[in-house]
Design a protein around this motif. Structure first.
Motif, PDB file in Angstrom:
ATOM      1  N   ALA A 149     -32.359  17.055 -66.971  1.00  0.00           N
ATOM      2  CA  ALA A 149     -33.458  18.120 -66.311  1.00  0.00           C
ATOM      3  C   ALA A 149     -34.910  17.980 -67.428  1.00  0.00           C
ATOM      4  O   ALA A 149     -36.061  17.428 -67.137  1.00  0.00           O
ATOM      5  N   ALA A 150     -34.870  17.561 -68.737  1.00  0.00           N
ATOM      6  CA  ALA A 150     -35.648  18.023 -69.753  1.00  0.00           C
ATOM      7  C   ALA A 150     -35.490  16.170 -69.853  1.00  0.00           C
ATOM      8  O   ALA A 150     -37.057  16.168 -70.009  1.00  0.00           O
ATOM      9  N   ALA A 151     -34.889  15.951 -70.085  1.00  0.00           N
ATOM     10  CA  ALA A 151     -35.553  14.395 -70.157  1.00  0.00           C
ATOM     11  C   ALA A 151     -36.115  13.650 -69.154  1.00  0.00           C
ATOM     12  O   ALA A 151     -36.609  13.391 -69.510  1.00  0.00           O
ATOM     13  N   ALA A 152     -35.934  13.823 -67.680  1.00  0.00           N
ATOM     14  CA  ALA A 152     -36.583  13.761 -66.534  1.00  0.00           C
ATOM     15  C   ALA A 152     -38.407  14.258 -67.341  1.00  0.00           C
ATOM     16  O   ALA A 152     -38.911  13.546 -67.049  1.00  0.00           O
ATOM     17  N   ALA A 153     -38.121  15.393 -67.068  1.00  0.00           N
ATOM     18  CA  ALA A 153     -39.599  16.267 -67.409  1.00  0.00           C
ATOM     19  C   ALA A 153     -40.161  15.800 -68.667  1.00  0.00           C
ATOM     20  O   ALA A 153     -41.102  15.452 -68.749  1.00  0.00           O
ATOM     21  N   THR A 154     -39.766  14.847 -70.337  1.00  0.00           N
ATOM     22  CA  THR A 154     -40.117  14.413 -70.926  1.00  0.00           C
ATOM     23  C   THR A 154     -40.483  12.698 -70.547  1.00  0.00           C
ATOM     24  O   THR A 154     -41.758  12.748 -71.165  1.00  0.00           O
ATOM     25  N   LEU A 155     -40.008  12.073 -69.926  1.00  0.00           N
ATOM     26  CA  LEU A 155     -40.189  10.832 -69.584  1.00  0.00           C
ATOM     27  C   LEU A 155     -41.848  10.887 -68.745  1.00  0.00           C
ATOM     28  O   LEU A 155     -43.030  10.764 -69.224  1.00  0.00           O
ATOM     29  N   ALA A 156     -41.905  12.394 -67.701  1.00  0.00           N
ATOM     30  CA  ALA A 156     -42.851  12.306 -67.130  1.00  0.00           C
ATOM     31  C   ALA A 156     -43.712  12.985 -68.040  1.00  0.00           C
ATOM     32  O   ALA A 156     -45.301  12.538 -67.594  1.00  0.00           O
ATOM     33  N   GLU A 157     -43.829  13.613 -68.648  1.00  0.00           N
ATOM     34  CA  GLU A 157     -44.943  14.212 -69.550  1.00  0.00           C
ATOM     35  C   GLU A 157     -45.234  12.466 -70.510  1.00  0.00           C
ATOM     36  O   GLU A 157     -46.509  12.943 -71.629  1.00  0.00           O
ATOM     37  N   ASP A 158     -44.757  11.832 -70.974  1.00  0.00           N
ATOM     38  CA  ASP A 158     -44.933  10.950 -72.377  1.00  0.00           C
ATOM     39  C   ASP A 158     -45.712   9.890 -70.852  1.00  0.00           C
ATOM     40  O   ASP A 158     -46.050   9.398 -70.440  1.00  0.00           O
ATOM     41  N   PRO A 159     -47.262   9.762 -72.363  1.00  0.00           N
ATOM     42  CA  PRO A 159     -48.031   8.545 -71.584  1.00  0.00           C
ATOM     43  C   PRO A 159     -47.449   7.408 -71.004  1.00  0.00           C
ATOM     44  O   PRO A 159     -48.525   6.609 -70.112  1.00  0.00           O
ATOM     45  N   ARG A 160     -46.442   6.608 -71.433  1.00  0.00           N
ATOM     46  CA  ARG A 160     -46.184   5.387 -71.017  1.00  0.00           C
ATOM     47  C   ARG A 160     -45.148   4.994 -69.872  1.00  0.00           C
ATOM     48  O   ARG A 160     -45.236   4.860 -69.452  1.00  0.00           O
ATOM     49  N   PHE A 161     -44.608   6.188 -69.528  1.00  0.00           N
ATOM     50  CA  PHE A 161     -44.227   6.855 -68.294  1.00  0.00           C
ATOM     51  C   PHE A 161     -44.966   7.298 -67.376  1.00  0.00           C
ATOM     52  O   PHE A 161     -44.414   7.544 -65.616  1.00  0.00           O
ATOM     53  N   ALA A 162     -46.024   8.113 -67.921  1.00  0.00           N
ATOM     54  CA  ALA A 162     -46.656   9.248 -66.664  1.00  0.00           C
ATOM     55  C   ALA A 162     -46.689   8.773 -65.610  1.00  0.00           C
ATOM     56  O   ALA A 162     -47.772   7.717 -65.584  1.00  0.00           O
ATOM     57  N   GLY A 163     -46.908   9.229 -64.335  1.00  0.00           N
ATOM     58  CA  GLY A 163     -46.411   8.559 -63.247  1.00  0.00           C
ATOM     59  C   GLY A 163     -46.336   8.058 -61.927  1.00  0.00           C
ATOM     60  O   GLY A 163     -46.077   7.448 -61.271  1.00  0.00           O
ATOM     61  N   ALA A 164     -45.389   6.886 -63.326  1.00  0.00           N
ATOM     62  CA  ALA A 164     -44.648   5.447 -63.136  1.00  0.00           C
ATOM     63  C   ALA A 164     -43.141   6.426 -62.174  1.00  0.00           C
ATOM     64  O   ALA A 164     -43.106   7.945 -62.458  1.00  0.00           O
ATOM     65  N   ARG A 165     -42.815   5.696 -61.371  1.00  0.00           N
ATOM     66  CA  ARG A 165     -41.447   5.925 -60.816  1.00  0.00           C
ATOM     67  C   ARG A 165     -40.573   6.321 -61.408  1.00  0.00           C
ATOM     68  O   ARG A 165     -40.064   5.219 -62.005  1.00  0.00           O
ATOM     69  N   LEU A 166     -39.646   6.631 -61.378  1.00  0.00           N
ATOM     70  CA  LEU A 166     -38.153   7.227 -61.879  1.00  0.00           C
ATOM     71  C   LEU A 166     -36.787   7.574 -60.985  1.00  0.00           C
ATOM     72  O   LEU A 166     -36.730   8.166 -60.188  1.00  0.00           O
TER      73      LEU A 166
END
Length: 275
Positions: free
Chosen positions: A113-130
């Motif tokens: 869960a922490a990894a998913a949230a970290t990706l969602a917060e990173d500007p390179r991946f924010a808003g992209a599908r996971l």
């Protein structure tokens, strides 16, 4: 991603990571979520990552044996398709270094869960599908995180590789929520831990929440995608959900290449930006 969702994800990431570190003694691979995904795993970026933003991403969730060469072929195919891959270990290493440290079952979901949230917060991946690619017994953790309120809505696709279909189905009570993200379930027909009947039952259970595609590879046993270190090496791996039991592993290079292509194609379709 809506601006209001980002503070909630940041709080969840910090809380989940704190829970993972508190519950799992020993050496931790997780870091401060504010340091980005490179601090919590091995990040592979596609060649066009600097020119395209946001970049869709897949978390490759490794089982109790930790990150190994199984993930490389999938990551090569995924990055070639323009998808980033974060290789993540779910378990801390025990004090003697001989295997995963014991935990009460809460640390692995918290870390994912922490990894998913970290990706969602990173500007390179924010808003992209996971997406989540789970090896073996890591499938149970992947399913629970993908079904969790809040973070589950950011998971657009799941791939379960030989997850231990019987034990995983038993671990999901009929009353428990399942992921709403499409699932690719892949296993071999020569795998005693993932029989055709058991995996059909698991697929039917998961289909209550989302579409499920099931692929059964003829002649493949457990972990067909794990190459041996040497020609004479005999490889065994833990039986998912059955402590103390071990499964023989026989590498099938052609099937491994095919399955990597199938996984990359599945994620490429599911993680493509919405039109």
């Amino acid at each position: 991603m809506p601006a209001t969702a980002r503070p909630r994800l940041a709080i969840l990431a910090a809380a989940a990571l704190g829970l993972a570190i508190a519950l799992a003694p020993g050496r931790s691979l997780a870091g401060d979520p504010c340091d980005g995904p490179e601090a919590i795993g091995l990040l592979w970026l596609p060649a066009n990552a600097d020119a395209v933003a946001p970049v869709p991403a897949v978390i490759a969730v490794h089982d109790a044996v930790g990150i190994d060469s199984r993930g490389w072929r999938y990551a090569e195919q995924l990055t070639a398709a323009g998808i980033a891959v974060l290789h993540l270990e779910l378990h801390d290493t025990s004090a003697d270094g001989a295997g995963p440290a014991p935990d009460d079952g809460a640390a692995a979901p918290a870390r994912l869960a922490a990894a998913a949230a970290t990706l969602a917060e990173d500007p390179r991946f924010a808003g992209a599908r996971l997406g989540i690619l789970a090896f073996g017994a890591a499938g149970e953790t992947a399913l629970r995180v993908a079904a969790a309120p809040g973070l589950g809505e950011h998971i657009a696709a799941l791939v379960l590789l030989y997850p231990g279909c019987a034990t995983l189905q038993d671990a999901l009570p009929a009353t428990e929520a399942v992921s709403r993200a499409p699932v690719l379930l892949m296993h071999g027909d020569a795998d005693p831990a993932n029989t055709a009947a058991d995996c059909a039952g698991l697929a039917a259970r998961l289909a209550r929440g989302a579409s499920v595609r099931q692929i059964r590879h003829a002649g493949a046993g457990y972990a067909w995608d794990l190459p041996p270190s040497g020609v004479e090496e005999v490889v065994t791996m833990p039986w998912p959900g059955s402590p103390g039991r071990w499964l023989p592993v026989s590498h099938r290079p052609a099937i491994a290449e095919l399955s990597a292509t199938q996984v990359a194609g599945f994620f490429a379709r599911r993680l493509a930006p919405a039109r």
